[in-house]
Design a protein around this motif. Sequence first.
Motif, short mmCIF file in Angstrom:
data_model
loop_
_atom_site.label_atom_id
_atom_site.label_comp_id
_atom_site.label_asym_id
_atom_site.label_seq_id
_atom_site.Cartn_x
_atom_site.Cartn_y
_atom_site.Cartn_z
N GLN A 1 0.79 -1.22 0.05
CA GLN A 1 -0.08 -0.04 -0.06
C GLN A 1 0.71 1.39 0.14
O GLN A 1 1.93 1.32 0.68
CB GLN A 1 -0.98 0.23 1.02
N LEU A 2 0.57 2.49 -0.84
CA LEU A 2 1.28 3.48 -0.88
C LEU A 2 0.39 4.68 -0.56
O LEU A 2 -0.75 4.76 -0.87
CB LEU A 2 1.62 3.38 -2.39
N PRO A 3 1.02 5.58 0.31
CA PRO A 3 0.15 6.84 0.41
C PRO A 3 -0.07 7.57 -0.92
O PRO A 3 0.70 7.47 -1.67
CB PRO A 3 1.10 7.46 1.31
N ASN A 4 -1.27 7.99 -0.96
CA ASN A 4 -1.74 8.72 -2.05
C ASN A 4 -2.13 7.70 -3.22
O ASN A 4 -2.62 8.39 -4.20
CB ASN A 4 -0.87 9.89 -2.68
N VAL A 5 -1.78 6.72 -3.09
CA VAL A 5 -1.99 5.74 -4.09
C VAL A 5 -3.15 4.54 -4.04
O VAL A 5 -4.03 4.65 -4.38
CB VAL A 5 -0.83 5.15 -4.62
N GLY A 6 -2.64 3.75 -2.85
CA GLY A 6 -3.80 2.81 -2.32
C GLY A 6 -3.04 1.33 -2.39
O GLY A 6 -1.83 1.23 -2.40
N SER B 1 2.21 11.62 -7.26
CA SER B 1 3.38 11.77 -6.44
C SER B 1 3.39 11.12 -5.05
O SER B 1 2.26 11.18 -4.25
CB SER B 1 4.18 13.00 -6.19
N THR B 2 4.21 9.91 -4.88
CA THR B 2 4.14 9.49 -3.56
C THR B 2 5.73 9.14 -3.28
O THR B 2 6.44 8.73 -3.92
CB THR B 2 3.42 8.02 -3.70
N ARG B 3 5.83 9.12 -1.92
CA ARG B 3 7.14 8.89 -1.39
C ARG B 3 8.37 9.48 -2.11
O ARG B 3 9.26 8.69 -2.54
CB ARG B 3 7.35 7.37 -1.10
N LEU C 1 7.97 1.13 -2.40
CA LEU C 1 7.33 0.39 -1.04
C LEU C 1 8.36 0.14 0.01
O LEU C 1 8.35 -0.39 1.03
CB LEU C 1 6.76 -0.65 -1.46
N ALA C 2 9.59 0.76 -0.37
CA ALA C 2 10.78 0.54 0.62
C ALA C 2 10.82 -1.13 0.69
O ALA C 2 11.04 -1.39 1.97
CB ALA C 2 10.73 1.27 1.71
#
Lengths: 373, 365
Positions: B97-102, B153-155, B187-188
């Motif tokens: 799961q990614l912030p701003n993405v899902g 944009s995310t991370r 996702l690191a």
Amino acid sequence: MFFDMTFRSLWRHKTRSFLTGMGVVLAIAAIVSLGSISEGINNLVQQQLKFESNLISVTEKDDQMSFSTGMPGLGSKIPKEVVDEIAQIDGVATVSPQIMQISLDNNLMVIGISLDDTEIFDLQNIDFTAGGYPDEGEKELFLGYQAAEMNKLSVGDEVLVKGDKYVVSGILEEMYNFVDYAAIGPITDIADTFDMEDYYTSLSIEPADVSDSKRIANEIMEAYDTLDAMTSDEALKMADEIVGQIRLMTLSIGVVASLVASIGIINTMIVVVLERKQEFGIMKALGAKRVVILSIVIQEAVVIGVIGSILGIFIGYAGTEGINKASAFPIASVTPTLALFSLLYGILLCVVASLYPSYSAINVDPVESMRET
Amino acid sequence: MIFDIVLKQLGRHKVRTSLTVLGVAVGILLVTALSSFSEGISQTVNTELSYLSGIVTVTAKDISFQTFTMSELDESLLDEIAGLSGVDEVAPVIIGQLPNVGNVFGINLDDVDILNIDVDVAEGRFPEEGADEMILGYTYAETTGLKVGDEISTRGKKLEIVGILGYTSASEDSGVMMPLVIAQDVLAMKDKISIILVKPVSAGDAEALAREIDSLYDVQALSEKDAAREAGEFTGQLSIMTFAIGSIAAIIAGIGIMNVMFMSVRERRKEIGTMKALGATTREILSEVVLEAIIITLIGEAIGLVLSLGAVQVLNTLTTEMSAVITPSLLISVTLFALFLGVFSGLFPAREAARLQPAVVLRYE
């Protein structure tokens, strides 16, 4: 005098009264045991928010795990350097990082905290029932009350966390919040176990002045487009909203069940009125006021409502115990408010359901009713 | 003949009969509407299982059906498994799961064909290997309103939307798909993957291959059969739970029918006595009363089902995450349940009716 008559009439038709009452019993039991789930969640969330009161919590956005686990931040990865950057923001007193993960070996909720910052949480009246805080670097952790209870662990026992052996250093008193279900260790040890050296899952921020909370939260969100910062007021509002939704869902199932039960009451009362048409006719002819006849019918319904609801509350309570036995988080609780609400609701339901039948009882024509035999 | 009597009987107390039918209808509506959600979930799960037919799924140990997204494996395992005899192809997958993405699925694009899935591109194209691009799931695109050419944009990374997938009715619909390396980066999860899909040379070997991987490495390998069992356990529990909760109202309605039937038997004591005196058998009396109860339930059930068809439509427009469906098997179980209620609630009153003594009943005026 009325009550004698009511009981006699109900007793005369035992099967009918029993079956009508059963409908009420089941409906109220459903409301109580389903409602106990949302009440339990509410208790837990309220206690948790008290524990974190006046703190700003920071997680990543769209962290969908948050409410399925009850704890925010399980899936988020906040880079370590963010802590120092946020600490520079004007008005920030303490930034305390956490790592929250689930240990799949035993489904234990594991939290890594920085042991120097524990005073920012509301721990004043909480004590260890046994043992104490863990030592850093020793792979030690302490357990919440329920976590120890459910896994049958005591101080000195070993517990596996993602393959690493930890020793239980202490067990907390019951706090009635999420901490009860957690295993808490020094953040450096937990980071090592979960390979999270470069990230935290959430941050708790203590502002120097509580009235600054909103501004600090806004500054954080402006600076980082992937972070979500929530003041304790906002958390409370959001929790209320979510608990409200759960309450609505559980309640509506109970309400539908009670609607069906009320149909049973209407049916029974219609027959009651029909059977006693002559009786009512004679009473009216002898000068009984409409309100007297109305109260005779409604009283019968109220007695069914009171007895049915009380039994329903007991059965619902048993159901709640069953739900708690079956679930990993035994939080469902029958609060006094819920019990009282169910009782009043059950009675009101019976009164409303008997309105139409009692209306036809009032309108019995004495002459007509005595003519038909 | 019995049928005529039953119908006349039901018509005699119109208010009472229609209220009872209404009770059943509401009860059936509740149980069907609630169960349609668990049916929807089962259907999604089964669709996903069908993608995995003949494939061994490797996850971290102790991962269950509900915690699938938490699996984490070392990427080095990939080559080791690929080297096993009997392995045709391996495909690493990342779920996260990614912030701003899902929801994010990371997969090497030439591995997509390992799944038995027709991944159509409804619009645009697949992301290019190693490019900061992603393709949206069908439902995801619909709910977010994002279009091809938009950027998220995310991370610290900007990802360009290059396409939208066709509808699959699997979980891919509500997420985004991107190249594996990009997913690992955002996702690191450097050098980590969530799941390894293993395709055996012959599909019949899947079971043996799963056991071999289980014994060689500290992981959990599920053959299609294992996965189906895991999933079946989960969906089975879910549907039992929803049915149990939803059936409360219908059970109350059943008690209501029993009550009404008792009342009607008592009212008709003389009539039943006369019938018996005139030669009606116990069996005929029994079946008349039970049939009456069954007809009430079945009419109620029919109305309840029609109402729940409408209710499911409304529920589906209200929520996007879940889809409720009324499957044939749900229809069958609801009908069987209604039949059971009808028989059960008719039986006791019928027994009372059958036991009436003509002489006793007719003596009283």
